[in-house]
Enzyme design. Structure first.
Site, PDB file in Angstrom:
ATOM      1  N   LYS A   1       0.849  -1.207   0.000  1.00  0.00           N
ATOM      2  CA  LYS A   1       0.000   0.000   0.000  1.00  0.00           C
ATOM      3  C   LYS A   1       0.880   1.252   0.000  1.00  0.00           C
ATOM      4  O   LYS A   1       0.687   2.176  -0.814  1.00  0.00           O
ATOM      5  CB  LYS A   1      -0.892  -0.003   1.229  1.00  0.00           C
ATOM      6  CG  LYS A   1      -1.585   1.338   1.502  1.00  0.00           C
ATOM      7  CD  LYS A   1      -2.221   1.373   2.884  1.00  0.00           C
ATOM      8  CE  LYS A   1      -2.693   2.772   3.238  1.00  0.00           C
ATOM      9  NZ  LYS A   1      -3.761   3.283   2.355  1.00  0.00           N
TER      10      LYS A   1
ATOM     11  N   GLU B   1     -23.836   3.738  -6.206  1.00  0.00           N
ATOM     12  CA  GLU B   1     -22.749   3.900  -7.172  1.00  0.00           C
ATOM     13  C   GLU B   1     -23.265   3.592  -8.561  1.00  0.00           C
ATOM     14  O   GLU B   1     -23.822   2.524  -8.798  1.00  0.00           O
ATOM     15  CB  GLU B   1     -21.598   2.952  -6.826  1.00  0.00           C
ATOM     16  CG  GLU B   1     -20.460   2.953  -7.830  1.00  0.00           C
ATOM     17  CD  GLU B   1     -20.692   2.005  -8.993  1.00  0.00           C
ATOM     18  OE1 GLU B   1     -20.319   2.374 -10.116  1.00  0.00           O
ATOM     19  OE2 GLU B   1     -21.247   0.918  -8.787  1.00  0.00           O
TER      20      GLU B   1
ATOM     21  N   HIS C   1     -13.315   6.810  -6.408  1.00  0.00           N
ATOM     22  CA  HIS C   1     -12.144   5.940  -6.283  1.00  0.00           C
ATOM     23  C   HIS C   1     -11.100   6.231  -7.351  1.00  0.00           C
ATOM     24  O   HIS C   1     -10.067   5.563  -7.407  1.00  0.00           O
ATOM     25  CB  HIS C   1     -12.567   4.466  -6.346  1.00  0.00           C
ATOM     26  CG  HIS C   1     -13.372   4.054  -5.157  1.00  0.00           C
ATOM     27  ND1 HIS C   1     -14.744   4.146  -5.119  1.00  0.00           N
ATOM     28  CD2 HIS C   1     -13.012   3.562  -3.948  1.00  0.00           C
ATOM     29  CE1 HIS C   1     -15.189   3.722  -3.949  1.00  0.00           C
ATOM     30  NE2 HIS C   1     -14.157   3.368  -3.222  1.00  0.00           N
TER      31      HIS C   1
ATOM     32  N   CYS D   1     -19.562   7.651  -3.526  1.00  0.00           N
ATOM     33  CA  CYS D   1     -19.196   7.098  -2.232  1.00  0.00           C
ATOM     34  C   CYS D   1     -18.587   8.216  -1.393  1.00  0.00           C
ATOM     35  O   CYS D   1     -18.547   9.376  -1.814  1.00  0.00           O
ATOM     36  CB  CYS D   1     -18.193   5.949  -2.443  1.00  0.00           C
ATOM     37  SG  CYS D   1     -18.137   4.748  -1.092  1.00  0.00           S
TER      38      CYS D   1
END
Length: 772
Positions: free
Chosen positions: A18, A681, A710, A742
């Protein structure tokens, strides 16, 4: 018995992947440095599995982003809109992969990301393949070959893992009408054959094909496609050992198809479906050469394996087939559990007693090896001691007073149908709410969270470490909240949010304040890409201690005359996104959580909050894979949401939010939630979902997400207006809200402010176009 593993967490025990991915995206490291981190994670994983005694170790289970996206690249299934990036920009495979997952917006190009949705009934998100009628496939990425060669060079007996061709096609979508994606199988198989040929040249013996769609209700055409694929593979490479793995459920009516496939080993998820072993042993399998891989260690949850129960299954299979026809493994890839329980040394957050009931990925490997040892004629001394320790842990958990709270179970048992029903119908409530809220046409709102900047996260860390006093931390959070309220007012937002700056994760935040939960420090699992979550652990009966969200919500509302939404996570999502106790039905735990959320809703209403959102993005995720089990699940899930949301007056508006899942087959249940407003979404799928809502004639208000949060790209106002105009062709304008897909927690402020301001401008444009 031979032991093997289906897959290992790819993020690293300390989320090394990450951090490296995000550093690369930010331009802080180069591709070589990113690959060095990735190689280190792969080698560490392989050595760890070898040291645990696993005989056959997976490779190609590592991915920079997602294994389904990797399969798109392997097969050259790259949507046409990315070809300019390949030809003109000459993007590397690495950068192309990230562009497909996250979108690309630079140097005059603006390319949208591919759709993303849930991987079966997990909280892992995969990138949805896109297929055209004239789709061409060719070997583009050789990652599977290079990673096998890397493992072999390092001295490991590695087993390449491939997403099977039929599941790959079924998990995708046709992007034009007039064909079915399974018709592409004949074009796709040559690419797989080329991959197998290259692996064969490198002397690969074991090949794991994942066909998780065999856990679904497949029709004859789909079953025949599976047969065609593996017959083709076996005829071309008769000396390879194919392990076919499905998981998360039984094979069901696909069992005979699976048993007749020309593969050498069939993997069984005996955690989700232990009964299928009896079904298989009742067939003529004894007269076949097929081996069985027994998935007895839970790859989805963090509880320690009950050795006695697993050994009973193993011994049954041994007696029928003999040990030489059996392999032992976790039930599925260990992607879904944290890396290493040994890192959890903070007893304040994870008491030793509860920790003694748990096992993470590393410990689950030990369980597999110990069970294999215990299944021999002469188990080792260490294995026999492990069995005694395991039996003691099972008894400790079964009898622990930490788990059971009679008052909680009594309250849940007393819930009535009246508790799970709003007092009046939606249209009557809508009039009462409009009289209070006085909202314009196409009201605007966001889903709840605003960017969690490094500064905000540092405040929380310093407060937890005692480096900030509670008063200092409170002042900083209030300052950030006030700034967000002022900005929302300035741009003309209709229903505001307080931004959730005091919160960490949308489930963890609530779990920290509920009885029956404990937490880990390093229990991270991948949700999508670089997004990792640290699920709470529900170990016992759940109840609320005190109000959880009222303080900052009431403060935010005191700053404005516009409505501020109270933001809550729903009971089904808290359940789904936690590691849940497995000693009682999940529905019982879900109802306990619902009652805790009901108490919070009542307190928010009493504090003057007129709009309350109860997020349920995981409602569809929890749906059983086999349709015959849907009705029972949906009954309990809908009832839990309604228990949480129904204790309010008509004038209090209840919202819910759902994202990144396929909802077309559960519209009746979504409508049964009876939320006044649902936000969903739709931007990645270009409002495809709305067609289903329209066909169903969804009765309540709906906010189709007009931009993808995103992706770092900032959509133009015109793009959002266009999406809303498409929505108006299927949903009446007076039912529509305007909102993002979102929450905005993972974005930064400059792109958030630009995108949300454009969204509000789009709503104003729509109001001018569509008269009140």
């Amino acid at each position: 018995m031979i032991t093997h593993n289906l897959g290992y967490p790819r993020i690293g025990a300390h989320r090394e992947l990450k951090k490296a991915n995000e550093a690369y995206w930010a331009g802080k490291i180069n591709a070589t440095e990113l690959e060095q981190t990735a190689r280190s994670i792969r080698l560490n994983n392989w050595y760890l599995q070898k040291d645990a005694g696993i005989d056959i170790i997976p490779c190609n289970d590592f991915s920079f982003y997602d294994h389904v996206l990797d399969t798109c690249l392997m097969t050259g299934a790259i949507p046409a809109r990315y070809h300019e990036l390949l030809v003109d920009k000459q993007l590397s495979q690495l950068d192309l992969q990230f562009a497909m997952a996250r979108g690309y917006q630079k140097e005059g190009l603006d390319v949208t990301a591919m759709e993303m949705t849930k991987w079966f009934d997990t909280n892992y998100h995969y990138i949805v393949p896109e297929f055209a009628a004239n789709q061409q496939f060719s070997l583009f990425s050789e990652k599977v070959i290079t990673q096998y060669h890397e493992a072999k060079r390092a001295g490991f007996q590695a087993k390449p893992v491939l997403l099977g061709p039929v599941s790959f096609l079924l998990l995708g979508k046709e992007k034009e009408k007039g064909f079915h994606r399974l018709q592409l199988l004949g074009k796709l198989l040559p690419v797989y054959l080329e991959v197998l040929s290259k692996l064969n040249d490198l002397d690969a013996h074991y090949i794991q094909f994942d066909e998780p769609c065999l856990s679904l209700n497949l029709n004859k055409v789909e079953q025949d496609a599976i047969t065609k694929a593996y017959t083709t593979f076996q005829q071309a490479f008769p000396h390879m050992h194919f392990i076919l793995a499905s998981y998360f459920e039984c094979y069901g009516e696909n069992l005979q198809t699976a048993l007749n496939l020309p593969v050498q080993t069939l993997h069984l998820d005996l955690v989700r479906c232990p009964s299928q072993l009896d079904d298989i042993l009742a067939t003529d399998i004894k007269h076949k050469k097929l081996r069985l891989s027994l998935g007895v260690v839970d790859g989805r949850n963090i509880w320690k394996n009950d050795y006695d129960k697993s050994l009973a299954l193993i011994q049954k299979a041994q007696q029928a087939l003999g040990a030489d026809r059996l392999l032992l493994a976790p039930s599925c890839s260990l992607l879904h559990v944290p890396c290493d329980l040994d890192l959890e040394t903070d007893e304040a957050s994870l008491p030793a007693t509860i920790k003694s009931w748990m096992a993470f990925a590393k410990q689950k490997l030990d369980e597999v090896k110990t069970l294999a040892d215990l299944s021999t004629d002469n188990p080792s001394v260490n294995a026999l001691q492990d069995l005694k320790d395991n039996q003691a842990a099972m008894e400790s958990r079964r009898t622990s007073p930490l788990i059971h709270r009679p008052a909680v179970t009594a309250r849940a048992a007393a819930v009535t149908d009246t508790d799970a029903r709003r007092a009046t119908p939606f249209l009557q409530r809508k009039q009462a709410q409009q009289a209070v809220l006085r909202l314009p046409k196409f009201p605007t709102t966001t889903i709840g969270s605003f960017p969690q900047t490094p500064a905000v996260r540092s405040w929380r860390n310093k407060w937890k470490k005692g480096e900030l006093t509670p008063a200092e931390y409170d002042a900083l959070i209030k300052e950030e909240t006030a700034a967000s309220i002022r900005w929302q007012e300035e741009i003309g937002m209709d229903v505001l949010v307080h931004g959730e700056f005091e919160r960490n994760d949308m489930v963890e935040y609530f779990g920290e304040q509920l009885e029956g939960f404990v937490f880990t420090r390093y229990g991270w699992v991948q949700s999508y890409g670089s997004r990792c979550v640290k699920p709470p652990v529900i170990f016992g009966d759940v109840s609320r201690k005190d109000a959880m969200t009222v303080y900052y919500t009431r403060y935010a509302q005191s700053l404005t005359n516009r409505p501020v939404k109270g933001m809550l996570t729903g009971p089904v999502t808290i359940l789904q996104w936690s590691f849940v106790r497995n000693d009682q039905p999940r529905a019982a735990t879900c109802l306990q959580i619902a009652l805790a959320i009901r108490d919070e809703v009542s307190d928010l209403e009493a504090a003057g909050i007129k709009v309350i959102q109860i997020d349920e993005p995981a409602l569809r995720e929890g749906l059983p894979l086999r349709k015959e089990n849907w009705e029972k699940y949906l009954y309990h899930a809908v009832r839990a949401f309604k228990v949480a949301s129904s204790g309010v007056q008509d004038k209090t508006q209840i919202h819910t939010h759902m994202c990144y899942a396929e909802f077309n087959d559960i519209f009746e249940s979504i409508a049964a939630l009876d939320a006044d407003v649902i936000t969903i979404e739709t931007s990645r799928s270009q409002n495809e979902l709305l067609e289903g809502f329209a066909s169903f004639q969804y009765p309540n208000d709906i906010g189709p997400g007009v931009y993808d949060i995103h992706s770092p790209r900032i959509p133009a106002e015109e793009e959002m207006v266009d999406l809303m105009e498409k929505a108006m062709t299927v949903i009446p304008a007076d039912q529509l809200w305007v909102n993002p897909d979102c929450g905005l927690k993972t974005r930064d402020w400059p792109e958030t402010k630009a995108a949300v301001a454009a969204m509000v401008a789009a709503a104003k444009t729509l109001r001018n176009k569509v008269p009140a």
